[in-house]
Design an enzyme around this catalytic site. Structure first.
Site, PDB file in Angstrom:
ATOM      1  N   ARG A  42      45.452  33.639  40.164  1.00  0.00           N
ATOM      2  CA  ARG A  42      45.248  33.062  41.494  1.00  0.00           C
ATOM      3  C   ARG A  42      46.263  31.942  41.725  1.00  0.00           C
ATOM      4  O   ARG A  42      46.616  31.211  40.797  1.00  0.00           O
ATOM      5  CB  ARG A  42      43.822  32.493  41.518  1.00  0.00           C
ATOM      6  CG  ARG A  42      43.429  31.716  42.774  1.00  0.00           C
ATOM      7  CD  ARG A  42      42.825  32.611  43.762  1.00  0.00           C
ATOM      8  NE  ARG A  42      42.119  31.935  44.821  1.00  0.00           N
ATOM      9  CZ  ARG A  42      42.102  32.397  46.070  1.00  0.00           C
ATOM     10  NH1 ARG A  42      42.766  33.509  46.384  1.00  0.00           N
ATOM     11  NH2 ARG A  42      41.408  31.783  46.997  1.00  0.00           N
TER      12      ARG A  42
ATOM     13  N   THR B  69      45.609  40.008  51.938  1.00  0.00           N
ATOM     14  CA  THR B  69      44.867  40.516  50.785  1.00  0.00           C
ATOM     15  C   THR B  69      44.901  42.047  50.724  1.00  0.00           C
ATOM     16  O   THR B  69      44.891  42.726  51.742  1.00  0.00           O
ATOM     17  CB  THR B  69      43.396  40.044  50.793  1.00  0.00           C
ATOM     18  OG1 THR B  69      43.383  38.628  50.980  1.00  0.00           O
ATOM     19  CG2 THR B  69      42.694  40.361  49.481  1.00  0.00           C
TER      20      THR B  69
ATOM     21  N   THR C 107      46.679  38.712  46.937  1.00  0.00           N
ATOM     22  CA  THR C 107      46.689  38.160  48.282  1.00  0.00           C
ATOM     23  C   THR C 107      47.778  37.117  48.490  1.00  0.00           C
ATOM     24  O   THR C 107      48.213  36.474  47.533  1.00  0.00           O
ATOM     25  CB  THR C 107      45.315  37.503  48.592  1.00  0.00           C
ATOM     26  OG1 THR C 107      45.272  37.104  49.945  1.00  0.00           O
ATOM     27  CG2 THR C 107      45.046  36.294  47.704  1.00  0.00           C
TER      28      THR C 107
ATOM     29  N   ASN D  81      46.832  35.400  51.301  1.00  0.00           N
ATOM     30  CA  ASN D  81      45.834  34.865  52.235  1.00  0.00           C
ATOM     31  C   ASN D  81      45.996  35.467  53.626  1.00  0.00           C
ATOM     32  O   ASN D  81      45.949  36.669  53.741  1.00  0.00           O
ATOM     33  CB  ASN D  81      45.804  33.340  52.236  1.00  0.00           C
ATOM     34  CG  ASN D  81      44.459  32.830  52.739  1.00  0.00           C
ATOM     35  OD1 ASN D  81      43.488  33.573  52.752  1.00  0.00           O
ATOM     36  ND2 ASN D  81      44.386  31.592  53.164  1.00  0.00           N
TER      37      ASN D  81
ATOM     38  N   ASP E  45      42.222  28.146  51.484  1.00  0.00           N
ATOM     39  CA  ASP E  45      40.954  28.545  50.858  1.00  0.00           C
ATOM     40  C   ASP E  45      40.261  27.359  50.177  1.00  0.00           C
ATOM     41  O   ASP E  45      39.116  27.472  49.747  1.00  0.00           O
ATOM     42  CB  ASP E  45      41.164  29.692  49.859  1.00  0.00           C
ATOM     43  CG  ASP E  45      41.138  31.062  50.553  1.00  0.00           C
ATOM     44  OD1 ASP E  45      40.740  31.120  51.734  1.00  0.00           O
ATOM     45  OD2 ASP E  45      41.522  32.059  49.930  1.00  0.00           O
TER      46      ASP E  45
ATOM     47  N   SER F 122      37.724  31.760  46.117  1.00  0.00           N
ATOM     48  CA  SER F 122      38.120  33.063  46.667  1.00  0.00           C
ATOM     49  C   SER F 122      36.887  33.916  46.916  1.00  0.00           C
ATOM     50  O   SER F 122      35.806  33.633  46.393  1.00  0.00           O
ATOM     51  CB  SER F 122      39.031  33.757  45.649  1.00  0.00           C
ATOM     52  OG  SER F 122      39.291  35.075  46.028  1.00  0.00           O
ATOM     53  N   SER F 123      37.057  34.960  47.698  1.00  0.00           N
ATOM     54  CA  SER F 123      36.002  35.956  47.857  1.00  0.00           C
ATOM     55  C   SER F 123      36.385  37.277  47.186  1.00  0.00           C
ATOM     56  O   SER F 123      35.642  38.251  47.260  1.00  0.00           O
ATOM     57  CB  SER F 123      35.755  36.233  49.341  1.00  0.00           C
ATOM     58  OG  SER F 123      35.312  35.064  49.981  1.00  0.00           O
TER      59      SER F 123
ATOM     60  N   GLY G  10      38.834  38.461  53.307  1.00  0.00           N
ATOM     61  CA  GLY G  10      38.160  37.166  53.213  1.00  0.00           C
ATOM     62  C   GLY G  10      36.702  37.349  52.808  1.00  0.00           C
ATOM     63  O   GLY G  10      36.391  38.176  51.940  1.00  0.00           O
TER      64      GLY G  10
HETATM   65  N1  GLY Z   1      42.416  34.579  50.401  1.00  0.00           N
HETATM   66  C1  GLY Z   1      41.251  35.339  50.439  1.00  0.00           C
HETATM   67  C2  GLY Z   1      40.382  35.122  49.269  1.00  0.00           C
HETATM   68  O1  GLY Z   1      40.862  34.804  48.205  1.00  0.00           O
HETATM   69  O2  GLY Z   1      39.192  35.254  49.375  1.00  0.00           O
END
Ligand code: GLY
Length: 589
Positions: free
Chosen positions: A118, A402, A420, A422, A444, A473-474, A495
């Site tokens: 990440r 993403t 991603t 984003n 985020d 993050s999701s 997202g």
């Molecule tokens: N940028 C989207 C996520 O990491 O959830």
């Protein structure tokens, strides 16, 4: 008969669990219907079937790149590298070398590897950096989203290197070849691309200074404001040069070499805070997965700094209390109501408690326990008239960006990866000479306390920017096992809609026993607790809308959803699906 699918190719693995009789009946019925010409519905292009291997991504070219590695003798990890690099070319608004991601691999011997590459806050990050400038003065409203201050330290190349070194079999340079070809020779842009370009153009129109500070994205992808039509062949010579240099000089180019220096120059010239030292110090982290069980299935999913795994485990634990199939037989609205209430609990806890667990206490064990789920109130009958504070526990705070891919190889290795930059084209900032689009992952973080981020998510100060911290993050790469065998591999982009889309497809397959095609296309509900609005990706059928409104839900007109890439075990092989909502294509053999 209505439920008997007429494509033999769609007789999926769970039928074998139900016994030969059922399969035999389905097969006989199908054969009989075939004889009278009733079985003519062809499989859509976004579905594929393979006996040995499968790649599902949101780009046909990227899936083909993965298959190329598998056919060259590579394994799922090699394929993941090629898919990832190719996605950075054909979906440059979703992911790329300027971004980061998560990847879970389960090797054929049952070992699970979780890689976290990440994006990370640079050394100069401050919790209030989007509220007050270094001089104490105000900061532009969209600084965490648009322009150079939004950029976090990218981790994708370091991640690819770590994953390949540990588990890959093909040379690093080989995995870059399809991406190099695509960048150099071009590819035809599709509708999803032009939609993303349109979204990005709105940001340029809102802030006219971006045209000067972020010219590469404006010129290369938005054609200077006169958007390219669908079918235009897009060539990216600068990106081809970067990919070729990475192939010949190795991944160190990004952390110590010419590219790292160019990123520092670009940042320093435009008020960004990422420096070459941040790239040098970047570390790929190995994590323990979140494990869950659901009606006899074992779930392996992503831990913090993703909120996805915790939310998925929590939601499934709550839903396990209900016989969803029976509830749905009473009414679809009733079943959706139960699911949506479970989403709301999970998102309330996401907002209050989730963050990078290396920097803030995250009660993941509590939130993912069956005992905790047992105490969360869901009234199957009543309308959701409870205040926001009644969701989750307060005792312990859309995305064209993403991209997700799911891969299985002939040996039984499986990979799920979500990557991603984003939002569309990330920060819009880029290193022009290398065609390198930079993420805006700093958004985020909780960039402005109390204010929603680009996805409308409210988050706690546990998720404030700090040097070396990873933004919440999701992204939810997920593997489902039955009796120790992978049966469903999936993940999504979008997202917070990633979490609900992944859960929805899982519920459709595991609870409702839908075919993968039906599971992917069913109207997809999304609720993220705040705002207190229920979203669907398509207008829900009238009876469902009426039912849900009568239970007190406000249904939004906005139609956004996650984009799922899934592979499902079936008799004698695999079914792969690339969500038709983004125009991807799976590829299998
Ligand atoms: N940028 C989207 C996520 O990491 O959830």
């Amino acid at each position: 008969m209505a439920n008997v699918k007429c494509r033999m190719s769609n007789v999926e693995w769970r039928m074998s669990n139900k016994g030969r009789l059922r399969l035999g009946l389905a097969g006989t019925a199908c054969a009989a219907l075939l004889a009278v010409g009733a079985c003519q519905r062809p499989a859509p292009q976004w579905l594929a079937y393979g006996r040995q291997c499968m790649v599902a991504s949101d780009s046909a070219e990227a899936s083909a790149a993965g298959l190329e590695m598998l056919e060259a003798g590579g394994n799922a990890i090699d394929a993941a590298a090629a898919v990832s690099f190719a996605l950075g070319v054909t979906r440059p608004y979703s992911t790329g070398i300027g971004g980061g991601g998560f990847l879970i691999a389960r090797t054929a011997n049952g070992r699970v590897y979780v890689f976290d590459y990440r994006e990370t806050a640079p050394a100069k990050a401050r919790p209030d950096m989007y509220v007050r400038g270094d001089d104490g003065g105000p900061v532009a409203e969209h600084a965490s989203r648009d322009g150079h201050l939004a950029v976090a330290v990218p981790g994708l190349v370091a991640g690819r290197r770590a994953v390949l070194e540990e588990l890959g079999t093909l040379p690093w340079a080989r995995t870059l070849q399809p991406a190099i070809r695509l960048a150099r020779d071009g590819f035809l842009i599709d509708r999803h691309f032009t939609d993303a370009a349109e979204e990005a153009l709105k940001r340029y129109r809102t802030d006219s200074s971006l045209t000067a500070s972020c010219p590469y994205v404006y010129r290369t992808y938005l054609n200077g404001g006169e958007l390219f039509p669908v079918g235009h062949r897009l060539r990216q010579p600068a990106l081809a040069k970067l990919l070729e240099a990475l192939a010949s000089e190795g991944p160190g180019l990004m952390t110590r070499g010419r590219v790292a220096e160019a990123i520092e120059r670009e940042m320093a010239a435009h008020g960004g805070v990422v420096r070459a030292a941040d790239l040098r110090n970047y570390e790929v982290l190995r994590r323990e997965p979140i494990g869950a069980t659901y009606r006899g299935y074992d779930i392996i999913t992503m831990p913090p700094p993703s909120s996805g795994g915790v939310a998925i485990a929590q939601t499934l634990n709550v839903l396990e209390r209900f016989n969803l199939r029976a509830v749905r037989r009473r009414s679809q609205g009733r079943a959706d109501h139960v699911i949506v209430e479970a989403f709301k609990h999970a998102f309330a806890d996401r907002a209050r408690h989730l963050a990078d667990a290396d920097f803030a206490p995250v009660p993941a064990a509590l939130l993912t326990s069956k005992a905790y789920a047992g105490g969360l109130v869901i009234d199957e009958e009543s309308a959701p008239q409870r205040p926001p504070g009644a969701y989750g526990t307060s005792q312990v705070s859309d995305d064209a960006g993403t991209s997700h891919y799911s891969i299985v190889d002939r040996w039984g290795n499986v990979v799920v990866g979500t990557e991603t930059i984003n939002t569309e084209f990330g920060s819009l900032a880029a290193v022009e000479e290398w065609g390198l689009v930079l993420n805006n992952e700093m958004d985020d973080f909780t960039s402005r306390p109390g204010e929603p981020n680009a996805y409308g998510l409210i988050q706690s100060d546990r998720n404030a920017p700090q040097p070396g911290k990873r933004p919440l993050s999701s992204m939810s790469p997920t593997i489902v096992l039955k009796k120790d065998k992978p049966v469903l591999m999936l993940g999504a982009s979008g997202g917070p809609r990633i979490i609900t889309s992944v859960l929805h497809v899982m519920i459709n397959v595991l609870d409702y026993r839908m075919s993968l095609e039906d599971a992917m296309t069913a109207p997809r509900p999304h609720h993220q607790w705040q705002p207190d609005v229920l979203y669907f990706d398509q207008a829900p059928p009238d009876p469902l809308a009426v039912d849900l409104r009568s239970r007190g839900y406000e249904i939004a007109d906005e139609r956004k959803t996650g984009i799922v890439q899934a592979i499902l075990r079936r008799l004698g092989g695999w079914a792969g699906a690339s969500d038709p909502r983004k125009g991807g294509r799976p590829a299998g053999r």
